[in-house]
Design a protein around this motif. Sequence first.
Motif, PDB file in Angstrom:
ATOM      1  N   HIS A 159       0.861  -1.181   0.000  1.00  0.00           N
ATOM      2  CA  HIS A 159       0.000   0.000   0.000  1.00  0.00           C
ATOM      3  C   HIS A 159       0.895   1.229   0.000  1.00  0.00           C
ATOM      4  O   HIS A 159       1.550   1.544   0.991  1.00  0.00           O
ATOM      5  CB  HIS A 159      -0.917   0.014   1.227  1.00  0.00           C
ATOM      6  CG  HIS A 159      -1.813   1.212   1.268  1.00  0.00           C
ATOM      7  ND1 HIS A 159      -2.290   1.749   2.452  1.00  0.00           N
ATOM      8  CD2 HIS A 159      -2.329   1.987   0.272  1.00  0.00           C
ATOM      9  CE1 HIS A 159      -3.059   2.788   2.175  1.00  0.00           C
ATOM     10  NE2 HIS A 159      -3.090   2.949   0.853  1.00  0.00           N
ATOM     11  N   CYS A 182      -1.241  -0.975  -4.458  1.00  0.00           N
ATOM     12  CA  CYS A 182      -2.379  -0.060  -4.462  1.00  0.00           C
ATOM     13  C   CYS A 182      -1.859   1.327  -4.128  1.00  0.00           C
ATOM     14  O   CYS A 182      -1.439   1.587  -2.998  1.00  0.00           O
ATOM     15  CB  CYS A 182      -3.435  -0.494  -3.449  1.00  0.00           C
ATOM     16  SG  CYS A 182      -4.941   0.511  -3.477  1.00  0.00           S
ATOM     17  N   SER A 200      -6.861  -1.657  -7.917  1.00  0.00           N
ATOM     18  CA  SER A 200      -7.564  -0.383  -7.766  1.00  0.00           C
ATOM     19  C   SER A 200      -8.132  -0.147  -6.378  1.00  0.00           C
ATOM     20  O   SER A 200      -8.452   0.983  -6.037  1.00  0.00           O
ATOM     21  CB  SER A 200      -8.700  -0.292  -8.799  1.00  0.00           C
ATOM     22  OG  SER A 200      -9.603  -1.369  -8.636  1.00  0.00           O
ATOM     23  N   THR A 201      -8.260  -1.196  -5.568  1.00  0.00           N
ATOM     24  CA  THR A 201      -8.866  -1.015  -4.247  1.00  0.00           C
ATOM     25  C   THR A 201      -8.042  -1.698  -3.162  1.00  0.00           C
ATOM     26  O   THR A 201      -7.353  -2.697  -3.413  1.00  0.00           O
ATOM     27  CB  THR A 201     -10.296  -1.592  -4.193  1.00  0.00           C
ATOM     28  OG1 THR A 201     -10.228  -3.021  -4.280  1.00  0.00           O
ATOM     29  CG2 THR A 201     -11.150  -1.023  -5.314  1.00  0.00           C
ATOM     30  N   GLU A 203      -9.407  -3.285  -0.773  1.00  0.00           N
ATOM     31  CA  GLU A 203     -10.066  -4.573  -0.548  1.00  0.00           C
ATOM     32  C   GLU A 203      -9.389  -5.677  -1.364  1.00  0.00           C
ATOM     33  O   GLU A 203      -9.124  -6.771  -0.857  1.00  0.00           O
ATOM     34  CB  GLU A 203     -11.549  -4.483  -0.906  1.00  0.00           C
ATOM     35  CG  GLU A 203     -12.405  -3.725   0.093  1.00  0.00           C
ATOM     36  CD  GLU A 203     -12.266  -2.205  -0.025  1.00  0.00           C
ATOM     37  OE1 GLU A 203     -12.796  -1.488   0.841  1.00  0.00           O
ATOM     38  OE2 GLU A 203     -11.617  -1.732  -0.986  1.00  0.00           O
ATOM     39  N   THR A 204      -9.095  -5.371  -2.609  1.00  0.00           N
ATOM     40  CA  THR A 204      -8.411  -6.344  -3.466  1.00  0.00           C
ATOM     41  C   THR A 204      -7.010  -6.625  -2.942  1.00  0.00           C
ATOM     42  O   THR A 204      -6.566  -7.775  -2.890  1.00  0.00           O
ATOM     43  CB  THR A 204      -8.344  -5.824  -4.909  1.00  0.00           C
ATOM     44  OG1 THR A 204      -9.663  -5.602  -5.393  1.00  0.00           O
ATOM     45  CG2 THR A 204      -7.637  -6.812  -5.816  1.00  0.00           C
TER      46      THR A 204
END
Length: 334
Positions: A159, A182, A200-201, A203-204
């Motif tokens: 991230h 991400c 893109s998220t 969550e993914t």
Amino acid sequence: MTRPASLLAAISANEQPDFLPEPLFADVRALTPKFSWCDTTGISLEAFHRALREANPEILLACWRTPPLPAELPPALRYVCYLAGSVKTLVSRAHLERGLRVTNWGGSIGRMVAECALFHTLSCLRRGTHWALTMHREGGWDNDNPQTASLFGQRVGLHGFGPVARELVGLLQPFHCAISVCAPDVDAETERRYGVRAVSTLETLFAENDVVIELAPLIPATTGIITEKLLRLIRPGGVFVNVGRGAVVDEAALLRVAQEGKIRIGLDVFAVEPLPADSPFRGLPNVSLTPHIAGPTPDRRRDAGEFSVANLRAYAAGRPLQGLITERVYDTST
């Protein structure tokens, strides 16, 4: 090369030999005909502002122990060369808006932070804290069912994709990990260059990886962005590591997840620092802890010093500065 009219090194006596050992410090002194040094060890804000006014330098060399600059700067000051990272405790956005040039250590220390992220990742996978507690305190020995894991072939999610993340990609290469990222600034060219996959998220990112490493800056948009819902997407036995900023994570939620023991967690940063002595994170066998030391180790702080000296020379020669803190960088950085 045009020599700057004057330079004030407002750094502590302890910081100087780490960041600017000789002959680096001699190189700084030689840059200007008017060099002065203000030892910031224990200095008060008033005493520092007085020393800054009296020196009226063209360049200020600063570090961790340099107090914040006054709203009204000395008239000659044009450039602040900051040896360390976040400049927000030193300069205000208004200083930048009025034309003050500011640089920090840029990407010069990224490899050390990446190294610490790798350390926590390996420690979590190999259950380092568990074995330290079991063997040191309890005399334990259980190699029949160690429940450890290897980093080789794991799926790793990052991230954030700043200098630290980019260095970490290189450190992960020998482990042949599939790396996904991400971050708002990862385009197709970046994917190709670093061999990563953009998602893109969050969550993914959390759901699809065995190891998730937190490297995003702390800004209003990221404060508390790592929620309990995201943390619970990590599969049992998976790993969450944070060497970025503590407040990016909902720490109460992280503690709840940590106490359940289903995932392994590595932390170098915390919402409140120093970490309170009675913090429930302490002593958890599935949690690897270090006291915000992911930055440059003392033996490598000279890397930041060399980077800063190169910037001082570039300033004197009228060349572009590296690690420049623009208003946009200021707004999107910790």
